[in-house]
Design a protein around this motif. Structure first.
Motif, PDB file in Angstrom:
ATOM      1  N   UNK A 134       0.822  -1.205   0.000  1.00 45.43           N
ATOM      2  CA  UNK A 134       0.000   0.000   0.000  1.00 45.43           C
ATOM      3  C   UNK A 134       0.856   1.256   0.000  1.00 45.43           C
ATOM      4  N   UNK A 135       0.489   2.215  -0.849  1.00 45.29           N
ATOM      5  CA  UNK A 135       1.115   3.536  -0.822  1.00 45.29           C
ATOM      6  C   UNK A 135       0.551   4.344   0.344  1.00 45.29           C
ATOM      7  N   UNK A 136       1.255   5.412   0.691  1.00 45.51           N
ATOM      8  CA  UNK A 136       0.796   6.238   1.812  1.00 45.51           C
ATOM      9  C   UNK A 136      -0.578   6.854   1.561  1.00 45.51           C
ATOM     10  N   UNK A 137      -0.894   7.161   0.294  1.00 45.65           N
ATOM     11  CA  UNK A 137      -2.173   7.811   0.005  1.00 45.65           C
ATOM     12  C   UNK A 137      -3.227   6.838  -0.506  1.00 45.65           C
ATOM     13  N   UNK A 138      -3.002   5.545  -0.338  1.00 45.67           N
ATOM     14  CA  UNK A 138      -3.965   4.547  -0.793  1.00 45.67           C
ATOM     15  C   UNK A 138      -5.303   4.728  -0.078  1.00 45.67           C
ATOM     16  N   UNK A 139      -6.399   4.596  -0.828  1.00 45.95           N
ATOM     17  CA  UNK A 139      -7.735   4.611  -0.240  1.00 45.95           C
ATOM     18  C   UNK A 139      -8.146   3.168   0.019  1.00 45.95           C
ATOM     19  N   UNK A 140      -8.422   2.864   1.283  1.00 43.16           N
ATOM     20  CA  UNK A 140      -8.788   1.504   1.687  1.00 43.16           C
ATOM     21  C   UNK A 140     -10.264   1.499   2.055  1.00 43.16           C
ATOM     22  N   UNK A 141     -11.005   0.578   1.437  1.00 50.04           N
ATOM     23  CA  UNK A 141     -12.451   0.491   1.613  1.00 50.04           C
ATOM     24  C   UNK A 141     -12.783  -0.855   2.236  1.00 50.04           C
ATOM     25  N   UNK A 142     -13.560  -0.838   3.297  1.00 46.66           N
ATOM     26  CA  UNK A 142     -13.998  -2.078   3.922  1.00 46.66           C
ATOM     27  C   UNK A 142     -15.466  -2.314   3.648  1.00 46.66           C
ATOM     28  N   UNK A 143     -15.809  -3.490   3.141  1.00 49.70           N
ATOM     29  CA  UNK A 143     -17.200  -3.869   2.899  1.00 49.70           C
ATOM     30  C   UNK A 143     -17.365  -5.318   3.327  1.00 49.70           C
ATOM     31  N   UNK A 144     -17.702  -5.507   4.570  1.00 46.83           N
ATOM     32  CA  UNK A 144     -17.848  -6.875   5.053  1.00 46.83           C
ATOM     33  C   UNK A 144     -17.929  -6.905   6.560  1.00 46.83           C
ATOM     34  N   UNK A 145     -17.997  -8.088   7.104  1.00 53.73           N
ATOM     35  CA  UNK A 145     -18.098  -8.264   8.541  1.00 53.73           C
ATOM     36  C   UNK A 145     -16.802  -8.770   9.129  1.00 53.73           C
ATOM     37  N   UNK A 146     -16.670 -10.087   9.198  1.00 54.50           N
ATOM     38  CA  UNK A 146     -15.531 -10.701   9.863  1.00 54.50           C
ATOM     39  C   UNK A 146     -14.208 -10.324   9.195  1.00 54.50           C
TER      40      UNK A 146
END
Length: 555
Positions: free
Chosen positions: A384-396
């Motif tokens: 991951x780059x420092x400016x990476x956009x990380x998206x979470x879509x889930x539970x566990x």
């Protein structure tokens, strides 16, 4: 932070759709997220007219359009726009609007509506829609006059962008949207005064000065209110440990010496004062019941919010303040003088963080077969780059992400928030790629979440929006299977087909993808995904027996 545009003024001519689009443009909207429907054609006609053209981004399900508009609000900090047709177009949008409501995300939803001229005759998709959205919006209304459309949309965007931010719904009967009108618009209203009560701020500063084990919690509204730089500077000036929550993640970057998120249990369990800034005292923060761990007494709690009605009312607070978060934080930095025991407290939390990192190292590098979910994040953090956009879509699977992925910059983390709605991933991905065209965008989804929105990979492909998707594929509903076993000794309705080829779904829709069953192949697969330049799925078969450890069910 994006500047607030001035209100819509001057003469509007043309059909009702052109009035609506003029208002949206005035508030900085560059993209209309939509799924085609005849009730809203005039909005499309206005969007494609030059000087300037508004981008039309059409999706495969209305919820994706709304999630994309919400994510635009989160990332750009000004309201995004979704347009849906009448009836099922609006009802399909409800979960997205509810998510924006609970997240305090600025967005405007425009719905089509059956025409007024024949209302009550059993028209196609004839439904009184505002009552369905009234409790999950800042305002839901119908505009019954073409001449009022521009002003109503102008008001909608202003309201959505005003703290506490949130969604606004406007529907327009089809006949008024198609009708022509000329109207002169005067200037807008004066923005509300958001100056905080200085006495309330001074009370919180005094509490910080009296505390031996203070903790600052920074939540999403620190980012949305444009206070992220002030928040970091004040924490560093005071030397008070910080835990981040929601879009507050990244305000203090990964590995910052004051970031105590890895020692969260110790910090919130042993603190004598917790100052929560820009976050609700909901289940994610134990409803504000801090302290009381390992012999420590209950902690005092101070709540700082962007508007007065966000102050928690379910517990007794030691202090509270509301208003412009930058102003409040600057005042705390000027007035608070932390006690002499705070350095010792920082050292205790730093030691707890180091211990947690050491304990997790084995899981992050695990060579176990089936794959330990943590290994996915051990590999992801390396690319991951420092400016990476990380998206979470889930539970566990996304719970592991919250534990192991620490953003390095503010405004780079998106998750569904307290409403916990699955299916946000594709809409958030679309918005992130548009809002941050030069950044990596990676969407982390469980296999359960993949079933809600994966068809909108077609949207990513058609609009040439490369996004990396990582699916933690354990073949179960992980948040439900283990708790049901714990309660009843068995589970039902909690199994999915093992190793379903979600990657082949992505490839069939025009992207790329692969299935990973060997932990040693995760890193190379991620690098191929980021290098591909297309929507790409890394479908990782993870161990269904290795579920995220939980103490509660989040209630």
């Amino acid at each position: 932070m994006a500047e607030s545009p001035s209100r819509l003024t001057g003469r509007l001519t043309g059909h009702g759709g052109s009035h609506a689009v003029a208002a949206a443009r005035r508030h900085g909207v560059e993209t209309m997220f939509t799924l085609s429907g005849g009730h809203v054609f005039p909005l499309y006609d206005a969007a494609v007219q030059p000087d300037p053209t508004m981008r039309l981004l059409d999706v495969r399900h209305e919820q994706t359009a709304v999630f994309a508009a919400e994510a635009m609000g989160k990332l750009d900090r000004r309201a995004g726009l979704a347009v849906v047709t009448a009836g099922p177009g609006v009802t399909n949008a409800v979960s997205g609007v509810a998510t924006a409501h609970f997240n305090g995300s600025p967005m405007v939803l425009v719905g089509g509506r059956a025409p007024d001229a024949r209302w009550g005759q059993g028209l196609l998709q004839e439904l009184d829609q505002p009552p369905l959205l009234d409790t999950i919006t800042k305002r839901a209304r119908t505009v019954h006059d073409t001449k009022e459309i521009g002003a109503s949309l102008d008001d909608a965007f202003t309201l959505a962008n005003t703290a506490h931010r949130g969604p606004v719904f406007v529907d327009v009967p089809m006949d008024h949207l198609y009708d022509q009108a000329e109207v002169d618009l005067a200037g807008g209203t004066t923005p509300p005064d958001r100056s905080p009560d200085p006495h309330r701020v001074s009370d919180i500063a005094r509490l910080i000065g009296e505390a031996e084990r203070p903790v600052l919690v920074y939540g999403s509204d620190v980012w949305l209110d444009g206070a992220e730089h002030t928040a970091r500077a004040v924490a560093e000036e005071l030397g008070v440990p910080v835990i981040t929550n929601g879009q507050g993640r990244g305000v203090l970057p990964a590995r910052h010496p004051l970031l105590a998120t890895r020692a969260r249990g110790v910090a919130l369990g042993q603190a004598d004062l917790v100052v929560v800034v820009g976050a609700p005292l909901d289940f994610r923060l134990g409803h504000g019941m801090f302290g009381g761990k390992d012999g420590a007494p209950p902690a005092k709690v101070a709540h700082v919010t962007d508007s007065s009605h966000q102050i928690a009312a379910h517990l007794t607070l030691a202090g509270s303040a509301s208003g412009d978060l930058s102003e409040i934080l600057r005042a705390l930095g000027d007035e608070a003088r932390p006690g002499t025991r705070v350095p010792e407290w920082r050292e205790r939390l730093a030691a707890a963080s180091a211990e947690a990192n050491e304990a997790d190292a084995e899981a992050l590098d695990s060579d176990a077969h089936p794959i330990h979910p943590a290994r996915v994040y051990g590999e992801l953090n390396r690319v991951l780059d420092d400016d990476a956009v990380v998206i979470g879509d889930g539970g566990d699977f996304v719970s592991y992400a919250g534990k192991y992925v620490e953003p390095r910059q503010p405004g780079t983390w998106l998750d569904p928030g307290p409403f916990g709605c699955l299916g946000t991933g594709m809409g958030y991905s679309i918005a992130a790629r548009l809002a941050r065209p030069s950044s990596q965008v990676v969407t982390l989804m469980g296999d359960g979440a993949a079933g809600f929105s994966l068809m909108d990979v077609d949207t990513l492909v058609r609009h040439e929006l490369p996004v990396v998707m990582v699916c933690g594929n354990n073949g179960i509903w992980g948040l439900e299977k283990a708790p049901m076993r714990m309660i009843y000794g068995y589970d039902v309705a909690a199994d999915l087909a093992p190793q379903t080829r979600y990657d082949e779904v992505v490839r069939t829709l025009g992207g790329g993808g692969e299935l990973v069953t060997d932990p040693a192949e995760i890193g190379p697969a991620l690098r191929r995904a980021f290098d591909s330049g297309v929507p790409y799925m890394v479908n990782v078969a993870t161990d269904p027996e290795n579920v995220y450890p939980r103490k509660t069910m989040g209630v």
